[in-house]
Design a protein around this motif. Structure first.
Motif, PDB file in Angstrom:
ATOM      1  N   MET A 110       0.830  -1.203   0.000  1.00 36.05           N
ATOM      2  CA  MET A 110       0.000   0.000   0.000  1.00 36.05           C
ATOM      3  C   MET A 110       0.865   1.254   0.000  1.00 36.05           C
ATOM      4  O   MET A 110       0.606   2.213  -0.746  1.00 36.05           O
ATOM      5  CB  MET A 110      -0.921   0.025   1.228  1.00 36.05           C
ATOM      6  N   LEU A 111       1.884   1.232   0.833  1.00 34.30           N
ATOM      7  CA  LEU A 111       2.775   2.384   0.938  1.00 34.30           C
ATOM      8  C   LEU A 111       3.529   2.623  -0.359  1.00 34.30           C
ATOM      9  O   LEU A 111       3.494   3.732  -0.924  1.00 34.30           O
ATOM     10  CB  LEU A 111       3.774   2.166   2.079  1.00 34.30           C
ATOM     11  N   LEU A 112       4.217   1.576  -0.836  1.00 32.63           N
ATOM     12  CA  LEU A 112       5.031   1.733  -2.045  1.00 32.63           C
ATOM     13  C   LEU A 112       4.162   2.052  -3.252  1.00 32.63           C
ATOM     14  O   LEU A 112       4.511   2.897  -4.083  1.00 32.63           O
ATOM     15  CB  LEU A 112       5.842   0.455  -2.282  1.00 32.63           C
ATOM     16  N   GLY A 113       3.010   1.373  -3.346  1.00 40.30           N
ATOM     17  CA  GLY A 113       2.092   1.651  -4.446  1.00 40.30           C
ATOM     18  C   GLY A 113       1.578   3.074  -4.379  1.00 40.30           C
ATOM     19  O   GLY A 113       1.452   3.752  -5.405  1.00 40.30           O
ATOM     20  N   GLY A 114       1.297   3.550  -3.176  1.00 37.83           N
ATOM     21  CA  GLY A 114       0.816   4.910  -3.000  1.00 37.83           C
ATOM     22  C   GLY A 114       1.830   5.940  -3.442  1.00 37.83           C
ATOM     23  O   GLY A 114       1.485   6.949  -4.065  1.00 37.83           O
ATOM     24  N   ILE A 115       3.107   5.699  -3.134  1.00 38.05           N
ATOM     25  CA  ILE A 115       4.163   6.633  -3.526  1.00 38.05           C
ATOM     26  C   ILE A 115       4.296   6.690  -5.043  1.00 38.05           C
ATOM     27  O   ILE A 115       4.394   7.770  -5.637  1.00 38.05           O
ATOM     28  CB  ILE A 115       5.508   6.232  -2.876  1.00 38.05           C
ATOM     29  N   VAL A 116       4.295   5.511  -5.682  1.00 40.77           N
ATOM     30  CA  VAL A 116       4.420   5.463  -7.142  1.00 40.77           C
ATOM     31  C   VAL A 116       3.214   6.118  -7.808  1.00 40.77           C
ATOM     32  O   VAL A 116       3.350   6.920  -8.735  1.00 40.77           O
ATOM     33  CB  VAL A 116       4.576   4.005  -7.619  1.00 40.77           C
ATOM     34  N   VAL A 117       2.005   5.791  -7.323  1.00 32.79           N
ATOM     35  CA  VAL A 117       0.784   6.374  -7.888  1.00 32.79           C
ATOM     36  C   VAL A 117       0.781   7.884  -7.699  1.00 32.79           C
ATOM     37  O   VAL A 117       0.363   8.641  -8.582  1.00 32.79           O
ATOM     38  CB  VAL A 117      -0.474   5.744  -7.239  1.00 32.79           C
ATOM     39  N   ASN A 118       1.268   8.346  -6.557  1.00 35.49           N
ATOM     40  CA  ASN A 118       1.295   9.775  -6.279  1.00 35.49           C
ATOM     41  C   ASN A 118       2.177  10.513  -7.281  1.00 35.49           C
ATOM     42  O   ASN A 118       1.783  11.567  -7.817  1.00 35.49           O
ATOM     43  CB  ASN A 118       1.799  10.016  -4.855  1.00 35.49           C
ATOM     44  N   ALA A 119       3.362   9.971  -7.537  1.00 35.12           N
ATOM     45  CA  ALA A 119       4.268  10.608  -8.496  1.00 35.12           C
ATOM     46  C   ALA A 119       3.677  10.590  -9.895  1.00 35.12           C
ATOM     47  O   ALA A 119       3.734  11.587 -10.628  1.00 35.12           O
ATOM     48  CB  ALA A 119       5.621   9.894  -8.479  1.00 35.12           C
ATOM     49  N   PHE A 120       3.102   9.448 -10.282  1.00 38.67           N
ATOM     50  CA  PHE A 120       2.484   9.328 -11.604  1.00 38.67           C
ATOM     51  C   PHE A 120       1.323  10.312 -11.745  1.00 38.67           C
ATOM     52  O   PHE A 120       1.182  10.999 -12.764  1.00 38.67           O
ATOM     53  CB  PHE A 120       1.984   7.897 -11.809  1.00 38.67           C
ATOM     54  N   ALA A 121       0.480  10.396 -10.710  1.00 37.83           N
ATOM     55  CA  ALA A 121      -0.670  11.292 -10.744  1.00 37.83           C
ATOM     56  C   ALA A 121      -0.229  12.743 -10.866  1.00 37.83           C
ATOM     57  O   ALA A 121      -0.855  13.538 -11.575  1.00 37.83           O
ATOM     58  CB  ALA A 121      -1.510  11.107  -9.482  1.00 37.83           C
ATOM     59  N   THR A 122       0.857  13.093 -10.187  1.00 34.80           N
ATOM     60  CA  THR A 122       1.388  14.453 -10.264  1.00 34.80           C
ATOM     61  C   THR A 122       1.740  14.818 -11.697  1.00 34.80           C
ATOM     62  O   THR A 122       1.382  15.890 -12.196  1.00 34.80           O
ATOM     63  CB  THR A 122       2.642  14.598  -9.379  1.00 34.80           C
ATOM     64  N   VAL A 123       2.445  13.920 -12.368  1.00 30.16           N
ATOM     65  CA  VAL A 123       2.854  14.169 -13.751  1.00 30.16           C
ATOM     66  C   VAL A 123       1.656  14.207 -14.683  1.00 30.16           C
ATOM     67  O   VAL A 123       1.583  15.041 -15.593  1.00 30.16           O
ATOM     68  CB  VAL A 123       3.872  13.103 -14.201  1.00 30.16           C
ATOM     69  N   VAL A 124       0.671  13.313 -14.457  1.00 29.89           N
ATOM     70  CA  VAL A 124      -0.514  13.267 -15.317  1.00 29.89           C
ATOM     71  C   VAL A 124      -1.288  14.578 -15.251  1.00 29.89           C
ATOM     72  O   VAL A 124      -1.635  15.165 -16.279  1.00 29.89           O
ATOM     73  CB  VAL A 124      -1.429  12.086 -14.931  1.00 29.89           C
ATOM     74  N   TYR A 125      -1.561  15.060 -14.049  1.00 26.98           N
ATOM     75  CA  TYR A 125      -2.419  16.246 -13.978  1.00 26.98           C
ATOM     76  C   TYR A 125      -1.671  17.527 -14.323  1.00 26.98           C
ATOM     77  O   TYR A 125      -2.253  18.469 -14.869  1.00 26.98           O
ATOM     78  CB  TYR A 125      -3.140  16.328 -12.621  1.00 26.98           C
ATOM     79  N   ILE A 126      -0.368  17.586 -14.030  1.00 28.39           N
ATOM     80  CA  ILE A 126       0.399  18.766 -14.440  1.00 28.39           C
ATOM     81  C   ILE A 126       0.637  18.733 -15.946  1.00 28.39           C
ATOM     82  O   ILE A 126       0.628  19.765 -16.623  1.00 28.39           O
ATOM     83  CB  ILE A 126       1.746  18.838 -13.693  1.00 28.39           C
ATOM     84  N   GLY A 127       0.823  17.521 -16.490  1.00 25.21           N
ATOM     85  CA  GLY A 127       1.147  17.368 -17.910  1.00 25.21           C
ATOM     86  C   GLY A 127       0.059  17.834 -18.858  1.00 25.21           C
ATOM     87  O   GLY A 127       0.347  18.146 -20.019  1.00 25.21           O
ATOM     88  N   VAL A 128      -1.206  17.902 -18.398  1.00 22.75           N
ATOM     89  CA  VAL A 128      -2.282  18.363 -19.286  1.00 22.75           C
ATOM     90  C   VAL A 128      -2.305  19.885 -19.393  1.00 22.75           C
ATOM     91  O   VAL A 128      -3.108  20.452 -20.135  1.00 22.75           O
ATOM     92  CB  VAL A 128      -3.662  17.845 -18.824  1.00 22.75           C
ATOM     93  N   ARG A 129      -1.445  20.548 -18.622  1.00 23.37           N
ATOM     94  CA  ARG A 129      -1.234  22.000 -18.740  1.00 23.37           C
ATOM     95  C   ARG A 129      -2.471  22.844 -18.446  1.00 23.37           C
ATOM     96  O   ARG A 129      -2.745  23.833 -19.118  1.00 23.37           O
ATOM     97  CB  ARG A 129      -0.688  22.342 -20.139  1.00 23.37           C
ATOM     98  N   PHE A 130      -3.206  22.440 -17.403  1.00 22.90           N
ATOM     99  CA  PHE A 130      -4.291  23.285 -16.910  1.00 22.90           C
ATOM    100  C   PHE A 130      -3.860  24.037 -15.659  1.00 22.90           C
ATOM    101  O   PHE A 130      -4.675  24.669 -14.996  1.00 22.90           O
ATOM    102  CB  PHE A 130      -5.535  22.445 -16.588  1.00 22.90           C
ATOM    103  N   GLY A 131      -2.582  23.945 -15.376  1.00 23.79           N
ATOM    104  CA  GLY A 131      -2.059  24.609 -14.189  1.00 23.79           C
ATOM    105  C   GLY A 131      -1.867  23.614 -13.057  1.00 23.79           C
ATOM    106  O   GLY A 131      -2.735  22.771 -12.814  1.00 23.79           O
ATOM    107  N   PRO A 132      -0.742  23.684 -12.356  1.00 23.56           N
ATOM    108  CA  PRO A 132      -0.490  22.779 -11.234  1.00 23.56           C
ATOM    109  C   PRO A 132      -1.290  23.182 -10.013  1.00 23.56           C
ATOM    110  O   PRO A 132      -1.818  24.295  -9.924  1.00 23.56           O
ATOM    111  CB  PRO A 132       1.016  22.960 -10.987  1.00 23.56           C
TER     112      PRO A 132
END
Length: 216
Positions: A110-132
């Motif tokens: 849960m912990l390790l998966g959460g960290i990886v998902v968190n980083a991925f989610a950060t890139v996904v939502y910032i990457g669409v360029r609607f503002g961080p």
């Protein structure tokens, strides 16, 4: 549907998928019982003093962090406002459905998966360029202004937030340390894989008169 409308729709979907994953990852890490996300150490510490839910405090802190954008000349967008509102709501919805401090055989994934998902989610939502979001906008603003790497800026931010949160009574553990030192490199990795390095670094387009930003 025109190609422009289709592209906009995909970006909007990407924004909210990324934010939902981010909120869910926060809940995964917290409920693992192995330590909070650095910002949640702060949220928890504040929550203990004001008697509000961690999700609600997350919304309030996010709004407050926006003030730090002023000297960095960051501009809020749909992603910024959505981040403030969505993360806390998703966190409060998901957390009750996850096991609380389970056995290590469950807690560690849960912990390790959460960290990886968190980083991925950060890139996904910032990457669409609607503002961080407020916190990530602080990161991208500092990266853009200093020319330092995402890894360095993010790590310094997380360590600072942990120190303040712990002083207020927030809980930290091995998961906090792993997140603080690991999420920056993971964000860089996913930004490179998804080819959205400019967005993550805070640069929407190349600019010859600005210093190069170390994303790789």
């Amino acid at each position: 549907m025109s190609s422009t409308a289709l592209s906009l729709t995909r970006r909007i979907v990407g924004l909210y998928v990324g934010l939902a994953l981010y909120g869910a990852s926060m809940a995964m890490i917290l409920r693992s019982g192995l330590g909070n996300i650095p910002w949640d150490v702060l949220h928890q510490g504040v929550a203990e003093h004001v008697h509000l839910s961690i999700g609600t405090v997350s919304i309030i802190v996010g709004a407050a962090v926006l003030l730090a954008w002023i000297p960095l000349r960051q501009r809020p967008g749909l992603g910024t406002v959505s981040n403030v509102l969505v993360l806390g709501v998703v966190f409060d919805l998901v957390a009750p459905h996850l096991p609380d401090s389970p056995a290590l055989t469950v807690a560690v994934p849960m912990l390790l998966g959460g960290i990886v998902v968190n980083a991925f989610a950060t890139v996904v939502y910032i990457g669409v360029r609607f503002g961080p979001g407020p916190r990530d906008g602080l990161m991208t603003g500092l990266v853009n202004r200093t020319g330092w790497s995402v890894r360095l800026i993010r790590t310094v931010m997380e360590v600072t937030v942990v120190a303040v949160g712990f002083a207020l009574g927030g809980t930290l553990g091995i998961g906090t340390v792993l997140y603080a030192v690991g999420v920056g490199p993971l964000i860089q990795l996913f930004a490179r894989v998804l080819k959205v390095g400019d967005a993550v670094s805070g640069r929407s387009e190349p600019a010859d008169d600005r210093p190069a930003v170390a994303v790789d």
